[in-house]
Design an enzyme around this catalytic site. Structure first.
Site: not given
Ligand code: ADP
Ligand code: MG
Ligand code: MG
Length: 913
Positions: A37, A106, A115, A117, A350, A466, A796, A864, A884
Site C-alpha cells: 500500500k 493503515r 488476516g 489489522m 494496486r 476436509h 520417469s 508422470c 518432459y
C-alpha cells in the site's frame, strides 16, 4: 543534477537506519520496505496524482518492534518530524482545538494479508477538537459522525473490543430514531453515540478513550505492528508461505472526508471490468460516506458511471487518472478514491484481482495495445485460470435462482439431488441418480458419499477443510463455507437466507469455481475454450475474445517452452483426446485395466496354475487381446512416443475379495457342498493378502516372481510394433518398469525384455529396438540413480508414489484423516500431492535427474505423476531441466501454458540480470 529517481542514498545503503519515509520518497518498487500500500501511495504521489500527504513507517521498524518488544529508539522522533512536516503541508495541527489535522493509520505488508489489522480513520479527534472540526466544516453532524467512527474503530482494532458491542449500540440508536440508514441519524444522535461508545471503551478495556492525539497515533501504530503476529495472520502466512520475518509497514495519511454532505463521497473503481475483462468504467460510488461504507453494504451504492451526473469535473479527472494508472502499471488497476466537497483524492491503487476469463482477455487486449509484449502477456495468465475456463460451465444465458454464495473449493458445475448423508448419496448414485452431498462439514465417514456424488456442498469450513481437500484430491466439484445456509442433517434439509426449505431429493446446482449455490437445475454447457483447444478451426468463434486470447497465448507458450508435454492415457480414446489437446506423446500408459473385466478369470488361472503348461496356456489366451490393446494406442499416437508401464498393482487386486470369498466358502461348507475350486482360490487369496499392499508384492517385484507376466506384455508390445511397422506406420513404444529400487531388478527385467524383443524381430524379419526405462518412485531408486541410469534408457518420476514413499504415508488414508489438520496448522501450505514438495521429494527428483544424466548423457527424464499437470510443480521441473512432464489429457493445455510461462519467466529473469 542527480536523477530524481535515484534514491539509493535514501532507501538503501544509508548509514543511519531511517524508519519513516514521506509518500514523496518511495516508489512501487519499494514494497519490501514500504509494504504494498505504501509503495503504491508513493508511486501515485510521484506521478503527481492527488494523494493526501502522509508518510510510511517501514517494515524494518516493525521487525525491530517484534524482535525487541519496543519501537526503535529514533522512531518517536522521526514520526514527530514527519508529523511536523505534515502539519506544515496541510496547515493544520494534530489536536488543534480550532482546526485539527486528522489522519488515518493503515497497515500494509508486502503481500496483501486479510488476516491483519484494519484501518483506523479520523485519528486526532478528541472531546475538544471535535468542536473545532464542527465549527471549521460548518457541519456538526459530520464532526460527530467522524468522532463516533474513530472511537468505534479504535476500540475494535487498537483496544481489541468486540466490534459487535458498538454495532448493537448503533443499531439501537437507529431503531430509536426509526432510521433506516446511518445517514439519517442527526448530529445529536451521533453525539449521544459518542458518549455511549466512550462508556463501552471504559467498561470493556478498563481505560478512558485517550484524549491525547499523539498517544492515539502511537497506540494505533503499535497495534499495527502487533497485528502482524495475531493468530489469524500467522496461519494465513503459513498457508501462503509468506515468511514470518517480513513485518508490516504502517501508513499515516492525512484524512480527506467523503462524509461532508451530498457533494462528497467515496468509491472504488477498476480500469477494466474485473469480471469479464471488458473495457469501460467499473466501480461503485456512495455519496456522503467514509472509508469502507462503500463495500460494507450499509446503503445501496451507485454504479460509478452515475458519478458523471453528480460531479462531472471529478468524474472526468478520475477517468484521466485511471487511464494514467493503467498505462503506468500496464495492467488492470483497482482504485480507492474519495471526493471531498468536489475535490478528488486518490487513496489507494494496486494491480487488481480478476476472473480467469478477464485475465486472458485483458492480457490479449494489453498486448494488442502494445502496452506489454507477448512474453509478459503470458505471465499475466495462469494454468489454473486456463483450467477454470476448461470446465463445463452453467449456461450463462439460462435463468437461475441464486440462493447463497460460499467459497469455490474445487471447480466444476454440478447438478444433482440433495442428499444429507453418505448412505443416501451412495444408494441414489447406485440407482443412477446424480447427487450433491450436503453437509455442515464432512469427516472421514463421508468419504463414500463424496465418491458417489457429483458435487459436495458444506455450510462450514474453508479451502483447507476436509471437504475441500478431499474433493480436490478426487476432482469432485465442491463449494464450502456457505454460511448463509442452515443445514440440518437431522431433518435432512437446509434453509436458505430467504427462508426456503430444501429437502432431501430436491435438485440443486453448485458452481465450484464461484462458490454459488442455485435451486433447481441450471443447464450446463461445454466450455467454448475446450472446443477451441481441440483444434477444430470451424468451431472457433472469432468474436469470442476469451477464446481468441487463449489460443494466441497458447501459441506463444508452445513457441517458448522447452519442456515436452505428454499425457497419461490408458485407452485409445484418451490417447486421441490427448493428441487433440496438444500432447506430444504418452508419458504413462497403465496396463492394469487390460487385465480386468472378463479377462480377470484368465488372470485367476495364471495365478492358480499348478504347472508351467497351465500357466503358459492361460497367458497365451491373454496375448492376442493384449496385443490389440497396444496396437490401437500406438496407432492413435503414431509418430509420437508412448511409454507403456508394465503391470504395477498387487495381484490380489485381480482376485476376488477375501471377505466375500471366505463367506462363500463357509456357506458352501455349512450346506455340505464342498467347492474345491473356491477353496483353492481362497487359499491363494489368503496367501497373497497383504497388510500393506502399497509396499508389498507389486511392480517389478511381481514381474520377477512371475516372469511370464512381464514377458507376455513385452511380447505383445513388440508384436504390435512389428505389425504396425510392416503396415508402414511409425509406432514408438517405450517400455517402463515400475517400482524399481535396485539396478539389479531392472537388469533382470531388461535381459528378459531384450530376448523377447529380439525373438519377435527375428520372427517378423525386421530390426526392432524399443527403449527400456524405469519409473523412479522409491527413494532408493532416486539415491542410486547413477547406477540405474547405466541400465535404463529413460527415467520417469512417479511423483505420486515417490511422495507417498518419501513422506511415508498413504494418500488415501492421510488425505481423509489428517491433511485438513496439517493444512490448518500450516505444516504445509498445500498438499504435497497437489504441488511437489520441493525441499523433500523435489530434491530427490533433482538429484536423481542430475546423477542419472551424469551416467548417461542422453538419458530422457520426465515426470508422470499428477504433479506433471500442476503449475507450481511444472515451474520446478523446468528449473531442474527435466525433459518432459506427463499429465491427464485434460491438463495437457494447462501444462503447455505453464511450461511456456516457466520458460519466458526464466528468460525475463536472465534478461533483467
Ligand atoms: P484496506 O487495506 O482494508 O483497503 P485501507 O487502509 O485502504 O484498508 O483503508 C480502509 C478504508 O479507509 C478505505 O476505504 C480507504 O479508502 C479509507 N481511507 C484510508 N485512509 C483514508 C484517508 N486518509 N482519508 C479518507 N479515507 C481513508
Ligand atoms: Mg484499501
Ligand atoms: Mg507408482
Amino acid at each position: 543534477m542527480t536523477d530524481p529517481r535515484d534514491r539509493s542514498d535514501e532507501l538503501e545503503g544509508r548509514p543511519v537506519q531511517q524508519y519513516v519515509f514521506d509518500f514523496s520518497q518511495g516508489s512501487k518498487d519499494d514494497k519490501d520496505l514500504l509494504g504494498g500500500k505504501g509503495a503504491n501511495l508513493a508511486e501515485m504521489t510521484r506521478l503527481g496524482l492527488p494523494v493526501p500527504p502522509g508518510f510510511t513507517i517501514t517494515t524494518a521498524a516493525c521487525r525491530h518492534y517484534l524482535d525487541t518488544g519496543a519501537e526503535p529508539e529514533s522512531l518517536a522522533q522521526e514520526v514527530g518530524a514527519h508529523l511536523a512536516a505534515l502539519q506544515e503541508k496541510t496547515g493544520k495541527r494534530l489536536g488543534d482545538p480550532e482546526d485539527p489535522l486528522l489522519v488515518s493509520v493503515r497497515s500494509g505488508a508486502k503481500h496483501s494479508m486479510p488476516g491483519m489489522m484494519e484501518t483506523v480513520l479520523n485519528v486526532g479527534l478528541t472531546d475538544i477538537s471535535v468542536i473545532g472540526l464542527a465549527a471549521r466544516s460548518g457541519d456538526n453532524r459530520f464532526a460527530w459522525d467522524s468522532y463516533r467512527r474513530l472511537i468505534q474503530m479504535f476500540g475494535k482494532t487498537v483496544l481489541g473490543i468486540d466490534g459487535e458491542i458498538f454495532d448493537e449500540r448503533l443499531e439501537a440508536r437507529k431503531k430509536a430514531r426509526q432510521a433506516e440508514a446511518d445517514v439519517e441519524l442527526e448530529a445529536g444522535d451521533l453525539r449521544m453515540l459518542v458518549e455511549e461508545f466512550k462508556d463501552i471503551v471504559l467498561v470493556e478495556s478498563g481505560r478512558d478513550f485517550p484524549q491525547d492525539p499523539r498517544q492515539q497515533l502511537d497506540l494505533a501504530i503499535r497495534a499495527v505492528f502487533e497485528s502482524w503476529n495475531t493468530e489469524r495472520a500467522r496461519i494465513y502466512r503459513r498457508q501462503e508461505r509468506i515468511p514470518d520475518e517480513l513485518g508490516t509497514a504502517v501508513n499515516v495519511c492525512a484524512m480527506v472526508f467523503g462524509n461532508l454532505g451530498p457533494d462528497s463521497g467515496t468509491g472504488v473503481a477498476f480500469t477494466r471490468d474485473p469480471a469479464t475483462g471488458e473495457q469501460g468504467v467499473y466501480g461503485d460510488y456512495l455519496s456522503n460516506a467514509q472509508g469502507e461504507d462503500v463495500v460494507a453494504g450499509i446503503r445501496n451504492t451507485l454504479p460509478l458511471a452515475d458519478l458523471e451526473h453528480l460531479d462531472q469535473a471529478s468524474y472526468d479527472e478520475l477517468l484521466n487518472i485511471m487511464a494514467t494508472l493503467e498505462r503506468h502499471y500496464r495492467d488492470l488497476c483497482d482504485i480507492e478514491f474519495t471526493i471531498e466537497r468536489g475535490k478528488l483524492w486518490m487513496l489507494q491503487t494496486r494491480v487488481g484481482k480478476r476472473t480467469a476469463a478477464a485475465a486472458f482477455r485483458i492480457a490479449g487486449q494489453l498486448a494488442d495495445e502494445g502496452l506489454i509484449d507477448e512474453d509478459e502477456a503470458l505471465q499475466r495468465v495462469t494454468g489454473e485460470q486456463l483450467a477454470r475456463l476448461m470446465f463445463p460451465q452453467f449456461d450463462p444465458a439460462a435463468p437461475r435462482d441464486l440462493v447463497a454464495r460460499g467459497m469455490g473449493a474445487s471447480p466444476g458445475a454440478a447438478v444433482g439431488k440433495a442428499a444429507f448423508d453418505s448412505a443416501t448419496a451412495v444408494a441414489w448414485s447406485d440407482a443412477g441418480d446424480d447427487v450433491i452431498l450436503v453437509r455442515r462439514e464432512t469427516n472421514p465417514d463421508d468419504l463414500r458419499g463424496m465418491v458417489a456424488s457429483r458435487g459436495v456442498l458444506t455450510s462450514r469450513g474453508g479451502k483447507t477443510s476436509h471437504a475441500a481437500v478431499v474433493a480436490r484430491g478426487m476432482g469432485r466439484t465442491c463449494v464450502v463455507g456457505v454460511e448463509a445456509l442452515r443445514v440440518d442433517p437431522g431433518e435432512r434439509a437446509f434453509t436458505t437466507p430467504d427462508g426456503t426449505r430444501v429437502v432431501e431429493g430436491d435438485v440443486i446446482s453448485i458452481d465450484g469455481g464461484t462458490g454459488e449455490v442455485y435451486l433447481g437445475e441450471v443447464p450446463v454447457v461445454p466450455s467454448a475454450v475446450v472446443d477451441a483447444l481441440h483444434g477444430d478451426d470451424a468451431a472457433i468463434d472469432q468474436d469470442d475474445e476469451v477464446v481468441t486470447a487463449v489460443l494466441r497465448l497458447m501459441k506463444h507458450a508452445d513457441g517458448r517452452r522447452r519442456l515436452g508435454v505428454r499425457a497419461n492415457a490408458d485407452t485409445p480414446d484418451d490417447a486421441r483426446r490427448a493428441r487433440q489437446l496438444g500432447a506430444g506423446g504418452i508419458g504413462l500408459c497403465r496396463t492394469e485395466h487390460m487385465f480386468l473385466g472378463p479377462r480377470r478369470k484368465v488372470v485367476e488361472r495364471v495365478i492358480l496354475a499348478r504347472t508351467d503348461e497351465q500357466r503358459t496356456e492361460a497367458l497365451d489366451e491373454l496375448r492376442p487381446v493384449q496385443r490389440a490393446d497396444f496396437t490401437e494406442i500406438l496407432e492413435a499416437m503414431d509418430g509420437l512416443p508412448v511409454t507403456i508401464r508394465l503391470l504395477d498393482p498387487p495381484l490380489h487386486e485381480f482376485l476376488p475379495d477375501l471377505t466375500d470369498l471366505s463367506v462363500r466358502v463357509a456357506v458352501a461348507e455349512a450346506t455340505g457342498q464342498h467347492d474345491t475350486e473356491a477353496a483353492e482360490l481362497l487359499a491363494e487369496v489368503r496367501r497373497l493378502d497383504e497388510t500393506n499392499p502399497m509396499l508389498g508384492m507389486r511392480g517389478v517385484r511381481l514381474g520377477l516372481v512371475i516372469p511370464e507376466l512381464f514377458a507376455l506384455q513385452v511380447r505383445a508390445i513388440a508384436e504390435a510394433t512389428a505389425d504396425l511397422r510392416q503396415q508402414g506406420r511409425d509406432p514408438r513404444p517405450e517400455i517402463m518398469v515400475p517400482l524399481v529400487a535396485a539396478v539389479q531388478e531392472l537388469e533382470s527385467v531388461r535381459e528378459m525384455a531384450l530376448t523377447t524383443i529380439a525373438d519377435v524381430a527375428r520372427a517378423h524379419r525386421i530390426e526392432l529396438s524399443i527403449p527400456i526405462g524405469t519409473m523412479i518412485e522409491l527413494p532408493r531408486a532416486a539415491m542410486t540413480a547413477h547406477q540405474i541410469a547405466e541400465v535404463a534408457e529413460f527415467f520417469s518420476f512417479g511423483t505420486n508414489d515417490l511422495t507417498q514413499t518419501t513422506w511415508g504415508f498413504s494418500r488415501d488414508d492421510v488425505e481423509a484423516a489428517f491433511f485438513p489438520a496439517y493444512l490448518e496448522k500450516g505444516i504445509f501450505g498445500v498438499s504435497p500431492f497437489e504441488s511437489i514438495d520441493e525441499e523433500g521429494v523435489g530434491r530427490l527428483v533433482s538429484i536423481a535427474a542430475w546423477e542419472g544424466k551424469e551416467s548417461r548423457t542422453d538419458l530422457k527424464v520426465g515426470v508422470c505423476g499428477e504433479h506433471g499437470g500442476d503449475p507450481a510443480s511444472i515451474h520446478f521441473f523446468e528449473k531442474i531441466l527435466l525433459d518432459y512432464v506427463s499429465c491427464s489429457p485434460f491438463r495437457v493445455p494447462v501444462a503447455r501454458l505453464e511450461a511456456g510461462r516457466a520458460r519466458s519467466d526464466a528468460g525475463q529473469r536472465e534478461a533483467s540480470g
